[in-house]
Motif scaffolding. Structure first.
Motif, short mmCIF file in Angstrom:
data_model
loop_
_atom_site.label_atom_id
_atom_site.label_comp_id
_atom_site.label_asym_id
_atom_site.label_seq_id
_atom_site.Cartn_x
_atom_site.Cartn_y
_atom_site.Cartn_z
N TYR A 233 -3.56 16.18 -4.74
CA TYR A 233 -4.97 16.54 -4.81
C TYR A 233 -5.50 16.36 -6.24
O TYR A 233 -6.63 15.91 -6.44
N LEU A 234 -4.66 16.70 -7.23
CA LEU A 234 -5.06 16.54 -8.63
C LEU A 234 -5.35 15.08 -8.98
O LEU A 234 -6.11 14.80 -9.91
N LYS A 235 -4.73 14.17 -8.25
CA LYS A 235 -4.93 12.74 -8.51
C LYS A 235 -6.13 12.18 -7.77
O LYS A 235 -6.48 11.01 -7.94
N GLY A 236 -6.77 13.00 -6.94
CA GLY A 236 -7.86 12.52 -6.11
C GLY A 236 -9.24 12.62 -6.74
O GLY A 236 -9.41 13.16 -7.84
N GLU A 237 -10.23 12.11 -6.03
CA GLU A 237 -11.59 12.03 -6.56
C GLU A 237 -12.24 13.40 -6.76
O GLU A 237 -12.98 13.59 -7.74
N GLN A 238 -12.01 14.33 -5.85
CA GLN A 238 -12.64 15.64 -5.98
C GLN A 238 -12.17 16.36 -7.24
O GLN A 238 -12.97 16.94 -7.97
N ALA A 239 -10.87 16.34 -7.49
CA ALA A 239 -10.34 16.97 -8.70
C ALA A 239 -10.83 16.24 -9.93
O ALA A 239 -11.18 16.86 -10.95
N ALA A 240 -10.88 14.91 -9.88
CA ALA A 240 -11.32 14.11 -11.02
C ALA A 240 -12.75 14.46 -11.42
O ALA A 240 -13.08 14.54 -12.61
N ALA A 241 -13.60 14.70 -10.44
CA ALA A 241 -14.99 15.06 -10.73
C ALA A 241 -15.07 16.38 -11.49
O ALA A 241 -15.87 16.54 -12.43
N VAL A 242 -14.24 17.35 -11.10
CA VAL A 242 -14.22 18.65 -11.78
C VAL A 242 -13.68 18.49 -13.20
O VAL A 242 -14.25 19.03 -14.16
N ILE A 243 -12.60 17.74 -13.34
CA ILE A 243 -11.98 17.54 -14.66
C ILE A 243 -12.96 16.88 -15.62
O ILE A 243 -13.11 17.31 -16.78
N LYS A 244 -13.68 15.87 -15.16
CA LYS A 244 -14.67 15.20 -16.02
C LYS A 244 -15.83 16.13 -16.36
O LYS A 244 -16.35 16.08 -17.48
#
Length: 250
Positions: A233-244
């Motif tokens: 999940y950390l590698k996915g788009e939803q997590a990426a949006a939060v990280i950015k």
């Protein structure tokens, strides 16, 4: 006995199946990533049914705990060297380590207008206290010392340093007024590209080594499906949006 309507039977079966496969995952999280992982965990739990049990603290402290048998199954570090060290010591699932974020350092004050955009306030040296995280256990604290050294200010500001055990405590020293300013993680003071409070100077990348933050599945989590699911999940788009959104690079 009460019977479920026929149309609800497939839904009930699905929910029971999901509940049967749901698991908990114990995660050690570097203090700078506290806010992002809380948002990510909420989305992860909704998407998978698994539950995240997170502990927050300094990376160096977690290393010691993991080596001493702490029950963590996934480790989200504030650097890349600590997970690599654990990997070499046989404490991780081989092949599971990856960089989930690249952190950014800022000089921050809770007082609006106190820190200028070029960080001149640091060179003016009119403040009484400068907060940093412990450079021996916290990668953001180490980065802060690198900045001071490259600016030629290490000796000048040394008597004014206030050291937090981790980046959260370094932030709290400034937020409570015990230090006029301090080096903290960008993720602690901004969201969606905007400063949430006070004033800050985003330290240029060339003044400190890149803060590459690695995640890894620990040996205790190798048979837990929730551990692998969280890493995926950390590698996915939803997590990426939060990280950015919290100012990290990917």
């Amino acid at each position: 006995m009460t019977r479920l309507p026929r149309l609800l039977l497939p839904l009930a079966a699905t929910l029971l199946a999901c509940a049967g496969h749901a698991a908990e995952v114990q995660v050690a999280v570097a203090a700078n990533f506290t806010a992002p992982i809380k948002e990510i965990a909420a989305g992860f739990e909704t998407a998978t049914g698994h539950k995240v049990i997170a502990a927050f603290g300094p990376t160096g402290g977690f290393y010691t705990q993991i080596r001493n048998g702490a029950p963590f199954e996934v480790f989200l570090s504030a650097d890349d060297s600590t997970p690599a060290r654990l990997e070499s010591e046989g404490e991780t699932l081989p092949g599971s380590r990856f960089t989930y974020a690249i952190g950014k350092l800022v000089l921050w004050s809770a007082e609006p207008g106190y820190v200028d955009e070029g960080g001149q306030v640091l060179k003016d040296n009119t403040f009484k206290h400068l907060s940093i995280a412990n450079p021996k256990t916290a990668p953001y604290g180490l980065a802060a010392t690198q900045v001071l050294e490259r600016l030629g200010l290490s000796q000048t500001v040394a008597p004014k340093l206030v050291e937090g055990s981790n980046i959260t405590q370094a932030y709290q020293f400034v937020a409570t007024g015990n230090a006029e300013l301090g080096f903290v993680a960008l993720s602690q003071v901004s969201k969606d590209g905007k400063l949430t409070s006070g004033s800050a100077w985003q330290v240029p990348d060339e003044l400190y080594q890149p803060i590459r933050q690695d995640a890894v599945i620990l040996a205790k989590g190798k048979d837990n499906p929730a551990a692998q699911a969280l890493v995926d999940y950390l590698k996915g788009e939803q997590a990426a949006a939060v990280i950015k959104a919290y100012g990290y690079e990917l």
